[in-house]
Write a protein that holds these residues in place. Structure first.
Motif, PDB file in Angstrom:
ATOM      1  N   LEU A 171       0.844  -1.195   0.000  1.00 33.41           N
ATOM      2  CA  LEU A 171       0.000   0.000   0.000  1.00 33.41           C
ATOM      3  C   LEU A 171       0.876   1.241   0.000  1.00 33.41           C
ATOM      4  CD1 LEU A 171      -2.630  -1.180   2.638  1.00 33.41           C
ATOM      5  CD2 LEU A 171      -3.034  -0.887   0.186  1.00 33.41           C
ATOM      6  N   ALA A 194      -3.439   3.438  -4.390  1.00 35.47           N
ATOM      7  CA  ALA A 194      -3.564   3.176  -2.956  1.00 35.47           C
ATOM      8  C   ALA A 194      -3.710   4.533  -2.275  1.00 35.47           C
ATOM      9  CB  ALA A 194      -2.377   2.392  -2.421  1.00 35.47           C
ATOM     10  N   LEU A 271     -11.021   6.359  -0.862  1.00 38.15           N
ATOM     11  CA  LEU A 271     -10.603   5.243  -0.009  1.00 38.15           C
ATOM     12  C   LEU A 271     -11.337   3.966  -0.421  1.00 38.15           C
ATOM     13  CD1 LEU A 271      -9.842   5.236   3.736  1.00 38.15           C
ATOM     14  CD2 LEU A 271     -11.429   3.529   2.855  1.00 38.15           C
ATOM     15  N   GLU A 272     -12.618   4.086  -0.708  1.00 37.27           N
ATOM     16  CA  GLU A 272     -13.378   2.916  -1.145  1.00 37.27           C
ATOM     17  C   GLU A 272     -12.876   2.404  -2.493  1.00 37.27           C
ATOM     18  OE1 GLU A 272     -16.466  -0.028  -0.768  1.00 37.27           O
ATOM     19  OE2 GLU A 272     -15.425   1.296   0.655  1.00 37.27           O
ATOM     20  N   THR A 274      -9.782   2.507  -3.550  1.00 35.72           N
ATOM     21  CA  THR A 274      -8.581   1.733  -3.232  1.00 35.72           C
ATOM     22  C   THR A 274      -8.945   0.362  -2.692  1.00 35.72           C
ATOM     23  OG1 THR A 274      -7.174   3.669  -2.849  1.00 35.72           O
ATOM     24  CG2 THR A 274      -6.569   1.633  -1.714  1.00 35.72           C
ATOM     25  N   ALA A 275      -9.800   0.331  -1.687  1.00 36.94           N
ATOM     26  CA  ALA A 275     -10.134  -0.928  -1.037  1.00 36.94           C
ATOM     27  C   ALA A 275     -10.849  -1.879  -1.990  1.00 36.94           C
ATOM     28  CB  ALA A 275     -10.994  -0.654   0.193  1.00 36.94           C
ATOM     29  N   ARG A 276     -11.806  -1.358  -2.741  1.00 35.08           N
ATOM     30  CA  ARG A 276     -12.611  -2.248  -3.572  1.00 35.08           C
ATOM     31  C   ARG A 276     -11.813  -2.762  -4.769  1.00 35.08           C
ATOM     32  NH1 ARG A 276     -18.867  -0.766  -4.642  1.00 35.08           N
ATOM     33  NH2 ARG A 276     -18.567  -0.027  -2.498  1.00 35.08           N
ATOM     34  N   ALA A 279      -9.636  -5.557  -3.416  1.00 36.55           N
ATOM     35  CA  ALA A 279     -10.405  -6.754  -3.091  1.00 36.55           C
ATOM     36  C   ALA A 279     -10.862  -7.473  -4.353  1.00 36.55           C
ATOM     37  CB  ALA A 279     -11.596  -6.385  -2.214  1.00 36.55           C
ATOM     38  N   LEU A 304      -8.705   2.407   6.126  1.00 31.10           N
ATOM     39  CA  LEU A 304      -8.462   1.594   4.934  1.00 31.10           C
ATOM     40  C   LEU A 304      -8.273   0.124   5.304  1.00 31.10           C
ATOM     41  CD1 LEU A 304      -7.897   1.202   1.929  1.00 31.10           C
ATOM     42  CD2 LEU A 304      -5.520   1.899   2.367  1.00 31.10           C
ATOM     43  N   MET A 305      -7.463  -0.144   6.313  1.00 33.69           N
ATOM     44  CA  MET A 305      -7.226  -1.527   6.709  1.00 33.69           C
ATOM     45  C   MET A 305      -8.518  -2.196   7.181  1.00 33.69           C
ATOM     46  SD  MET A 305      -4.047  -2.403   6.186  1.00 33.69           S
ATOM     47  CE  MET A 305      -3.668  -3.752   7.325  1.00 33.69           C
ATOM     48  N   ARG A 307     -11.530  -1.415   6.215  1.00 32.88           N
ATOM     49  CA  ARG A 307     -12.401  -1.630   5.054  1.00 32.88           C
ATOM     50  C   ARG A 307     -11.933  -2.826   4.226  1.00 32.88           C
ATOM     51  NH1 ARG A 307     -16.940  -2.486   3.456  1.00 32.88           N
ATOM     52  NH2 ARG A 307     -17.585  -1.739   1.399  1.00 32.88           N
ATOM     53  N   LEU A 308     -10.635  -3.001   4.084  1.00 34.72           N
ATOM     54  CA  LEU A 308     -10.114  -4.169   3.372  1.00 34.72           C
ATOM     55  C   LEU A 308     -10.548  -5.456   4.073  1.00 34.72           C
ATOM     56  CD1 LEU A 308      -6.534  -2.874   2.538  1.00 34.72           C
ATOM     57  CD2 LEU A 308      -8.241  -3.576   0.861  1.00 34.72           C
TER      58      LEU A 308
END
Length: 371
Positions: A171, A194, A271-272, A274-276, A279, A304-305, A307-308
């Protein structure tokens, strides 16, 4: 971590350009251990130039380009000297420096693919008194590879688990994953942004370097319509091998997608994104993985962590710190490892990751003055 053995020093400033990571690394065979690591600050004017150039907001004439190359080289040398001083190590004890440099452009596609990192390695060698290996990416690009990511080769050495599918997630400004297969196979690629977009948006609205802990993002709400537009970018659906950078995912890419969203809602949506995107990439390319080990500055973004972990409930998402590897210095350690590979005339790339025609010894040597 600590350990005895040959000493090498790794230097990198990533796509976030939030500091120069310097790692003093000891080797016992091919296995590295971190002796000491620091993040050395950029001078404000140099960092501003790096960010503006990498995002296409500024252009340089050749004279200014040459001066910036030297300025970055001096900053990298200062970082190397600082980690030596902090660890009580003499330059004569270090076999070589591996310097990634600062990426300003990464264009591995098209008729004339190239990758450009600044930070004159001859200046680093001169100001530290240590032989310096640099320019690691171009040999892979010349072999029709992406030139990135290069760190998966080290991930396989330090985090591979025979019999398990294990994902290592970096990240940085850009996110990349390494899929370590149960049979020792390695696949890796950049998933997309990221921290780069989140950092840039935060600076625009608050002037700081980054959204500490994800607090600004947590104060907003995800705009699903905006998120859908961002995720429709063709990059996310490209098959591996693939790589990208800040020169693609920057505010000029974001701005045309915006309506009149509140700034905090945009941050939450980034942020979403990045996370989505991470994933989705793991679900597609590592469906058997039960563990995701994260490293890079983004591990300090608690939102972020979290949400992941929510998006991957069947997988354990944890910092590499739990495996005894400092998440802030994995990439710097990798370029110390690559410098050692160069000196041993061993390949540093993984063609299965970068798409290169074959293994290549990466880098070029710049010797320190002997008088």
């Amino acid at each position: 971590m600590g350990g005895a053995g040959e000493l090498y020093l790794g230097l990198i400033s990533g796509t976030s350009a939030d500091g120069i990571d310097a790692a003093l690394v000891a080797f016992d065979g091919d296995a590295p251990s971190l002796v000491h690591g620091i993040t050395h600050p950029w001078p404000d004017d140099v960092r501003a130039s790096v960010l503006a150039l990498s995002q296409g907001e500024k252009h340089l004439d050749l004279d200014a380009f040459g001066r910036l190359d030297v300025a970055i080289g001096r900053c990298f040398a200062d970082a190397a000297n600082a980690v030596l001083a902090a660890s009580g190590t003499q330059a004569s004890q270090v076999k070589a420096i591996g310097s990634h440099g600062q990426t300003l452009r990464h264009r591995p596609g098209g008729d004339y693919p190239f990758t450009l990192q600044l930070g004159d390695p001859t200046v680093i060698a001169a100001h530290t008194g240590i032989d310096t290996v640099a320019d690691f990416r171009r040999a892979d690009v010349a072999a029709s590879g992406q030139g990135a990511p290069l760190v998966p080769a080290l991930h396989a050495v330090v985090l591979g688990k025979p019999g398990e599918t294990h994902v290592v997630l970096n990240l940085g400004g850009i996110a990349n994953i390494t899929v370590l297969g149960p049979d020792g196979s390695v696949v890796g690629f950049d998933t997309g942004p990221a921290s780069a977009l989140m950092d840039a948006w935060f600076r625009r609205h608050h002037g700081g370097a980054y959204d500490a802990g994800g607090a600004f993002a947590a104060s907003g709400k995800v705009d699903e319509a905006l998120l859908g537009r961002l995720l429709s970018d063709p990059y996310f659906d490209l098959p591996a091998p693939k790589s990208t950078g800040r020169e693609y995912f920057h505010l000029t890419w974001l701005d045309p997608q915006l309506d009149a969203q509140a700034a905090a809602d945009v941050q939450a949506t980034l942020l979403e994104l990045t996370a989505r995107s991470i994933a989705l990439a793991i679900d597609r390319d590592a469906p058997a993985a039960t563990q995701v080990t994260a490293c890079g500055g983004g591990v300090h973004n608690a939102v972020l962590m979290q949400r992941l972990a929510q998006l991957m409930p069947t997988r354990k998402v944890a910092s590499s710190g739990e495996a005894g590897i400092d998440p802030d210095f994995v990439e710097a350690m990798a370029f110390a490892w690559l410098a050692r590979r160069y000196e041993l005339r061993l390949p540093g790339n993984l063609p299965a990751v970068t798409g290169a025609r074959g293994p290549r010894v990466l880098g070029a040597l710049h010797r320190a003055p002997r008088n």
